[in-house]
Design a protein around this motif. Structure first.
Motif, PDB file in Angstrom:
ATOM      1  N   UNK A  84       0.861  -1.181   0.000  1.00  0.00           N
ATOM      2  CA  UNK A  84       0.000   0.000   0.000  1.00  0.00           C
ATOM      3  C   UNK A  84       0.902   1.236   0.000  1.00  0.00           C
ATOM      4  N   UNK A  85       0.561   2.193  -0.854  1.00  0.00           N
ATOM      5  CA  UNK A  85       1.431   3.369  -0.953  1.00  0.00           C
ATOM      6  C   UNK A  85       0.681   4.656  -0.655  1.00  0.00           C
ATOM      7  N   UNK A  86      -0.474   4.521  -0.006  1.00  0.00           N
ATOM      8  CA  UNK A  86      -1.215   5.735   0.311  1.00  0.00           C
ATOM      9  C   UNK A  86      -1.840   5.637   1.690  1.00  0.00           C
ATOM     10  N   UNK A  87      -1.899   6.789   2.343  1.00  0.00           N
ATOM     11  CA  UNK A  87      -2.620   6.877   3.603  1.00  0.00           C
ATOM     12  C   UNK A  87      -4.063   7.224   3.287  1.00  0.00           C
ATOM     13  N   UNK A  88      -4.991   6.404   3.818  1.00  0.00           N
ATOM     14  CA  UNK A  88      -6.404   6.719   3.648  1.00  0.00           C
ATOM     15  C   UNK A  88      -6.960   7.062   5.022  1.00  0.00           C
ATOM     16  N   UNK A  91      -3.987  10.258   0.539  1.00  0.00           N
ATOM     17  CA  UNK A  91      -2.746  10.968   0.228  1.00  0.00           C
ATOM     18  C   UNK A  91      -1.693   9.949  -0.182  1.00  0.00           C
ATOM     19  N   UNK A  92      -1.141  10.167  -1.377  1.00  0.00           N
ATOM     20  CA  UNK A  92      -0.081   9.277  -1.861  1.00  0.00           C
ATOM     21  C   UNK A  92       1.185   9.525  -1.046  1.00  0.00           C
ATOM     22  N   UNK A  93       1.871   8.454  -0.657  1.00  0.00           N
ATOM     23  CA  UNK A  93       3.154   8.635   0.025  1.00  0.00           C
ATOM     24  C   UNK A  93       4.176   9.116  -0.999  1.00  0.00           C
ATOM     25  N   UNK A  94       5.006  10.067  -0.601  1.00  0.00           N
ATOM     26  CA  UNK A  94       6.049  10.537  -1.508  1.00  0.00           C
ATOM     27  C   UNK A  94       7.050   9.412  -1.737  1.00  0.00           C
ATOM     28  N   UNK A 136       5.990  12.418  -7.190  1.00  0.00           N
ATOM     29  CA  UNK A 136       4.715  11.887  -6.727  1.00  0.00           C
ATOM     30  C   UNK A 136       3.770  13.050  -6.446  1.00  0.00           C
ATOM     31  N   UNK A 137       2.531  12.900  -6.869  1.00  0.00           N
ATOM     32  CA  UNK A 137       1.508  13.883  -6.537  1.00  0.00           C
ATOM     33  C   UNK A 137       1.034  13.585  -5.121  1.00  0.00           C
TER      34      UNK A 137
END
Lengths: 226, 420
Positions: free
Chosen positions: A84-88, A189-192, A201-202
């Protein structure tokens, strides 16, 4: 693997086996075959249940599901194929009835941040902190389309579940008023990329906002009613 | 090839098959490994239940966020087993939670291992199936292993059962075993009560763990086998007892193969899917979970680990290589042991760095099925010696201690094993 073991126990076992009457020997022989077949079948099913969809699993999907569910499901995601590469983060706000009889809307409360704070410096995080809301949101996503329409019972169950978690965290009284309705949104939010990477990364936060839900007594779990 | 060469080969195959047949019926293989798996999983589940004690009602209680009625609707569809659905009363919930705790403790100690393994399984299924949206990979592993442990003779060593058996002189008649009879009767009555007076609706053929096999058949079947076992031991010490013993060994060995296969499959499939992931390919995969809000209890530790791109890359690639290679290393004992060390170290790392201690404990308990017997015996000897030294220092009761040394020779008996 077993070559180094002494043979004596085997010889002893062979003697005991040979000393049995014919019917007993037959029972044992049939049992050996049955256990071998059962173990092979079980491991075969286990393999097919974790393998990608393939010729066999497409042909025998119903029989496989019948075998695997509900007790032999394997849901090891284990960060594959990608972690997983994003915080939800799940956030909620409420429409409250103030003591003077008016209506007001509260600000957004970041419920996932409460979880994060509880996990911080915690060697034994609880499932209530690490899994409850996170997996409830996965359940919601899996049972709704992009227009927030629920598909069947699971869809409405997942909405109910989220409402009850939110009400447990917010409480029936918040900001000095009684909660009438709640609204939930997810903030993704995508992790940098790591500092050594030249990947761009956006990392803007994107919101998915659900419609307002009217809350009833059925949305108050134990702990939310005081 | 000449005809005689073919004949020799055939004779050899035949001899090997006879040896295999004798081995899988004559002994329950890997007694120490299965004992460690038993101890590992019951310990993990016990620790989890104790840790969640303050949260138990929120997680599994009738009026938690995932309420009893909601669970009812879902379980009407998936037909999973959970005793918590037999009643929506808070008292029943507390009873089931307490029984799950007690059965985990008793399975850990190996008291009435056969019975406790069944109660342990029922406790695991009851709680996990009640709230399926709370678990993670660790819960899933405990779920599967609790089912397999029922079929393994996992109390042959390092259990109160084994200690009791060792205290009985050889050749002596098996005792009447009043405790066993009482336990068996109570459980039979409890099962009858469940069938007759609750909404459990246990079916003989439907809604069980396997197609065509319902929970009524399984639970009554296990209960009858237990009774039959007692009868055979006491009144039919000859052939019936030998045959029952062989069938029990067979079930054990079959379940042991399944446990080992399941662990191989776990790592192999995890590895195969990772190979396809772009982040595992570019060597940054481990960086990401370390920085997720839900999996970073120690941000400074995560930052330290992730400060070196090379280190992250090596760990990322290493993870995939170890997972993909693991099943094949079983062909070589040394390579297998080296892989086990790496896997266990990685799980200890995951326990701390990602805040997943129960998942990691479960994974380590599963890995333990492949540990070499010599290592397990060595660990236990060290632990026993340390315990004795500690005990001797704190309470000076040399006589009492001396009594306990009797068991040791029994532990050191060379034991048949599948894993070397």
């Amino acid at each position: 693997m077993a070559e180094t073991e002494p043979d004596e126990p085997d010889d002893e076992a062979a003697e005991r086996l040979a000393a049995l009457s014919l019917p007993s020997q037959l029972i044992v022989a049939v049992a050996v075959a049955a256990v071998a077949v059962a173990a092979a079948l079980h491991l075969g099913m286990a393999f097919l249940s974790v393998a990608p969809p393939n010729t066999i699993s497409k042909r025998h999907g119903a029989a496989m599901d019948d075998y695997t569910y509900p007790e032999f499901e394997r849901n090891w995601k284990l960060f594959a194929p990608n972690p997983l590469q994003q915080d939800i983060a799940i956030q909620a706000r409420a429409e409250i009835r103030t003591p003077d009889g008016g209506l007001a809307t509260t600000g957004w409360t970041n419920i996932s941040a409460q979880d994060g704070a509880a996990i911080h410096h915690n060697p034994l995080p609880s499932h209530t902190q690490q899994n409850e809301l996170r997996r409830a949101w996965e359940f919601y996503l899996g049972s709704h389309d992009a227009q927030e329409r629920p598909n069947g019972t699971r869809g409405s169950l997942s909405e109910h579940y989220i409402r009850r978690i939110v009400m447990l965290r917010l409480g029936p009284e918040t900001d000095g008023g009684t909660v009438q309705r709640v609204q939930v949104r997810s903030a993704t939010t995508q992790l940098a990329a790591p500092p050594w990477s030249d990947e761009k990364t956006d990392t803007k936060t994107y919101y998915r906002t659900l419609p307002w839900w009217t809350t009833t007594a059925a949305d108050l779990p134990e702990g939310a009613r005081r | 090839m000449t005809i005689s060469a073919v004949q020799t080969a055939l004779v050899r195959v035949q001899a090997a098959m006879a040896r295999g047949h004798a081995r899988v019926t004559g002994t329950a293989l890997g007694p120490h490994q299965t004992a460690v798996v038993r101890i590992g999983f019951s310990f993990t589940w016990l620790l989890f239940l104790l840790r969640e004690w303050p949260h138990r009602r929120e997680l599994y209680g009738p009026d938690g966020p995932w309420s009893w009625d909601m669970a009812r609707q879902l379980i009407d569809g998936n037909r999973a087993f959970t005793a918590l659905m037999w009643s929506d009363s808070g008292l029943w919930f507390e009873t089931v939670y307490a029984l799950a705790l007690v059965s985990a403790l008793l399975l850990l100690l190996g008291w009435r291992t056969r019975t406790m393994s069944v109660l342990f399984m029922l406790g695991v299924l009851s709680l996990q199936n009640r709230s399926i949206f709370l678990g993670d990979g660790g819960d899933n592993l405990i779920h599967l292993m609790s089912l397999y442990l029922v079929l393994t003779r996992c109390g042959q060593v390092w259990s109160l059962d084994a200690r009791r058996a060792a205290r009985r002189p050889d050749g002596q008649e098996p005792p009447r075993d009043t405790t066993g009879i009482v336990l068996w009767t109570v459980l039979g009555l409890a099962l009858a009560w469940v069938q007759l007076f609750t909404d459990a609706g246990l079916s003989p053929i439907a809604d069980g763990p396997l197609p065509g096999l319902g929970w009524a058949t399984i639970l009554w079947g296990l209960w009858l086998i237990q009774g039959g076992w007692w009868l055979a031991r006491r009144y039919a010490p000859g052939e019936p007892r030998t045959v029952l013993d062989m069938l029990a060994n067979l079930a054990h060995n079959g379940a042991l193969v399944v446990i080992m296969g399941e662990v191989c499959l776990l790592y192999a499939s995890a590895g195969w899917y990772k190979v396809q992931g772009s982040r595992w390919q570019d060597g940054t995969a481990l960086y990401y979970p370390l920085h997720l809000d839900y999996f970073s209890p120690w941000p400074s530790l995560a930052d330290a680990l992730a400060s070196s791109g090379t280190l992250v890359m090596l760990l990322t690639y290493g993870t995939v290589i170890v997972q993909v290679a693991f099943p094949f290393t079983l062909l070589n004992r040394r390579a297998k042991n080296a892989m086990l060390v790496l896997l266990m170290l990685e799980h200890i790392g995951i326990a701390v760095a990602l805040g997943l201690p129960f998942f990691s404990l479960a994974a380590i308990a599963a890995d333990a099925v492949f540990l070499p017997t010599a290592f397990l015996l060595w660990t236990v000897r060290k632990a026993t010696r340390a315990r004795d030294r500690l005990a001797a220092r704190t309470v000076r009761l040399p006589r009492q201690r001396a009594g306990e040394h009797d068991e040791r020779p029994d532990d050191e008996k060379p034991a048949p094993t599948l894993t070397g």
